[in-house]
Design a protein around this motif. Structure first.
Motif, mmCIF file in Angstrom:
data_model
loop_
_atom_site.group_PDB
_atom_site.id
_atom_site.type_symbol
_atom_site.label_atom_id
_atom_site.label_comp_id
_atom_site.label_asym_id
_atom_site.label_seq_id
_atom_site.Cartn_x
_atom_site.Cartn_y
_atom_site.Cartn_z
ATOM 1 N N ALA A 157 0.833 -1.203 0.000
ATOM 2 C CA ALA A 157 0.000 0.000 0.000
ATOM 3 C C ALA A 157 0.869 1.254 0.000
ATOM 4 O O ALA A 157 0.502 2.272 -0.554
ATOM 5 N N GLU A 158 2.043 1.193 0.617
ATOM 6 C CA GLU A 158 2.933 2.349 0.642
ATOM 7 C C GLU A 158 3.535 2.612 -0.726
ATOM 8 O O GLU A 158 3.698 3.748 -1.132
ATOM 9 N N THR A 159 3.886 1.579 -1.462
ATOM 10 C CA THR A 159 4.499 1.766 -2.776
ATOM 11 C C THR A 159 3.456 2.104 -3.824
ATOM 12 O O THR A 159 3.784 2.619 -4.875
ATOM 13 N N GLY A 160 2.202 1.777 -3.546
ATOM 14 C CA GLY A 160 1.144 2.095 -4.485
ATOM 15 C C GLY A 160 0.900 0.962 -5.466
ATOM 16 O O GLY A 160 -0.021 1.005 -6.244
ATOM 17 N N ASP A 161 1.709 -0.085 -5.474
ATOM 18 C CA ASP A 161 1.533 -1.207 -6.379
ATOM 19 C C ASP A 161 1.153 -2.424 -5.559
ATOM 20 O O ASP A 161 2.004 -3.087 -4.973
ATOM 21 N N GLU A 162 -0.135 -2.722 -5.541
ATOM 22 C CA GLU A 162 -0.607 -3.811 -4.700
ATOM 23 C C GLU A 162 -0.399 -5.162 -5.352
ATOM 24 O O GLU A 162 -0.392 -6.184 -4.691
ATOM 25 N N SER A 163 -0.242 -5.244 -6.676
ATOM 26 C CA SER A 163 -0.092 -6.519 -7.358
ATOM 27 C C SER A 163 1.329 -7.067 -7.235
ATOM 28 O O SER A 163 1.557 -8.249 -7.387
ATOM 29 N N GLN A 164 2.287 -6.217 -6.972
ATOM 30 C CA GLN A 164 3.676 -6.664 -6.865
ATOM 31 C C GLN A 164 3.909 -7.288 -5.496
ATOM 32 O O GLN A 164 3.589 -6.699 -4.475
ATOM 33 N N GLU A 165 4.476 -8.517 -5.496
ATOM 34 C CA GLU A 165 4.775 -9.184 -4.241
ATOM 35 C C GLU A 165 6.099 -8.681 -3.707
ATOM 36 O O GLU A 165 7.012 -8.386 -4.478
ATOM 37 N N PRO A 166 6.237 -8.620 -2.405
ATOM 38 C CA PRO A 166 7.516 -8.176 -1.849
ATOM 39 C C PRO A 166 8.603 -9.216 -2.135
ATOM 40 O O PRO A 166 8.310 -10.405 -2.300
ATOM 41 N N PRO A 167 9.859 -8.770 -2.210
ATOM 42 C CA PRO A 167 10.935 -9.726 -2.492
ATOM 43 C C PRO A 167 11.048 -10.762 -1.365
ATOM 44 O O PRO A 167 10.832 -10.446 -0.197
ATOM 45 N N ILE A 168 11.378 -12.013 -1.757
ATOM 46 C CA ILE A 168 11.458 -13.105 -0.805
ATOM 47 C C ILE A 168 12.904 -13.250 -0.351
ATOM 48 O O ILE A 168 13.837 -13.252 -1.168
ATOM 49 N N ASP A 169 13.067 -13.396 0.931
ATOM 50 C CA ASP A 169 14.386 -13.623 1.507
ATOM 51 C C ASP A 169 14.894 -14.974 0.987
ATOM 52 O O ASP A 169 14.174 -15.974 1.022
ATOM 53 N N PRO A 170 16.121 -15.041 0.488
ATOM 54 C CA PRO A 170 16.639 -16.296 -0.094
ATOM 55 C C PRO A 170 16.635 -17.459 0.910
ATOM 56 O O PRO A 170 16.503 -18.614 0.509
ATOM 57 N N ARG A 171 16.735 -17.187 2.177
ATOM 58 C CA ARG A 171 16.707 -18.284 3.150
ATOM 59 C C ARG A 171 15.347 -18.965 3.169
ATOM 60 O O ARG A 171 15.244 -20.184 3.305
ATOM 61 N N TRP A 172 14.273 -18.195 3.030
ATOM 62 C CA TRP A 172 12.939 -18.759 2.996
ATOM 63 C C TRP A 172 12.729 -19.530 1.699
ATOM 64 O O TRP A 172 12.013 -20.534 1.682
ATOM 65 N N ASP A 173 13.331 -19.064 0.654
ATOM 66 C CA ASP A 173 13.207 -19.748 -0.634
ATOM 67 C C ASP A 173 13.776 -21.156 -0.538
ATOM 68 O O ASP A 173 13.198 -22.108 -1.065
#
Length: 181
Positions: A157-173
């Motif tokens: 909501a802060e960036t204004g682009d709700e469709s873009q997912e936040p970057p995933i931490d490589p450890r979680w990947d």
């Protein structure tokens, strides 16, 4: 206690009809009540007492001001009071407070003291949040502004682009790959 004696009404000798009483009270009243909530103030009370064979009806009209201390600035200020209350004292075999408006008194009660009732009515009429009048305008504006405020926002909501997912931490990947196996 001498100050509070002027609020004693002799009801035993009264006939069954209406009576009117007027009282003026000041700082001495609040001092005599032995409390710390209100130290200064002045008010006038007009009381209409209606006596019948089964009860005494009291109609209070209290007008005046009491001095309060502002919760925000600790400055003293005068708070106006204008109170209309009704109280029923019903004759019974025991003394008991049934509700805020109804009390039982003994059949042989000759006098009643209304000082406690006056003090209770005044205290109950005071605002919980004691604000100096100069802050009250600001307080109502803040309340109106806060009604429309968003309490929680996500990063999207802060960036204004709700469709873009936040970057995933490589450890979680790496952990997701283990889960998929």
């Amino acid at each position: 206690m001498k100050e509070l004696q002027k609020y004693t009404l002799s009801i035993g000798s009264l006939e069954n009809k209406s009576y009117e009483f007027d009282f003026e009270s000041g700082d001495a009243f609040f001092e005599a009540m032995e409390q710390e909530l209100i130290q200064h103030g002045s008010f006038k009370t007009h009381l209409v007492l209606t006596k019948s064979s089964s009860m005494v009806q009291l109609n209070f009209h209290i007008q005046g001001t009491v001095e309060l201390i502002c919760d925000r600035s600790l400055d003293p200020f005068d708070e106006p009071v204008d109170i209309r209350e009704q109280l029923f004292l019903k004759y019974a075999d025991r003394a008991e407070e049934l509700t805020d408006e109804i009390e039982l008194i003994l059949w042989d009660t000759q006098q009643i003291n209304i000082a406690r009732y006056l003090f209770d009515f005044i205290v109950l009429s005071l605002p919980m949040k004691k604000l100096h009048p100069r802050f009250r305008q600001d307080e109502t504006e803040e309340d109106e502004e806060q009604e429309g405020k968003v309490v929680y926002r996500s990063d999207a909501a802060e960036t204004g682009d709700e469709s873009q997912e936040p970057p995933i931490d490589p450890r979680w990947d790496l952990l997701r790959k283990l889960n998929n196996n």
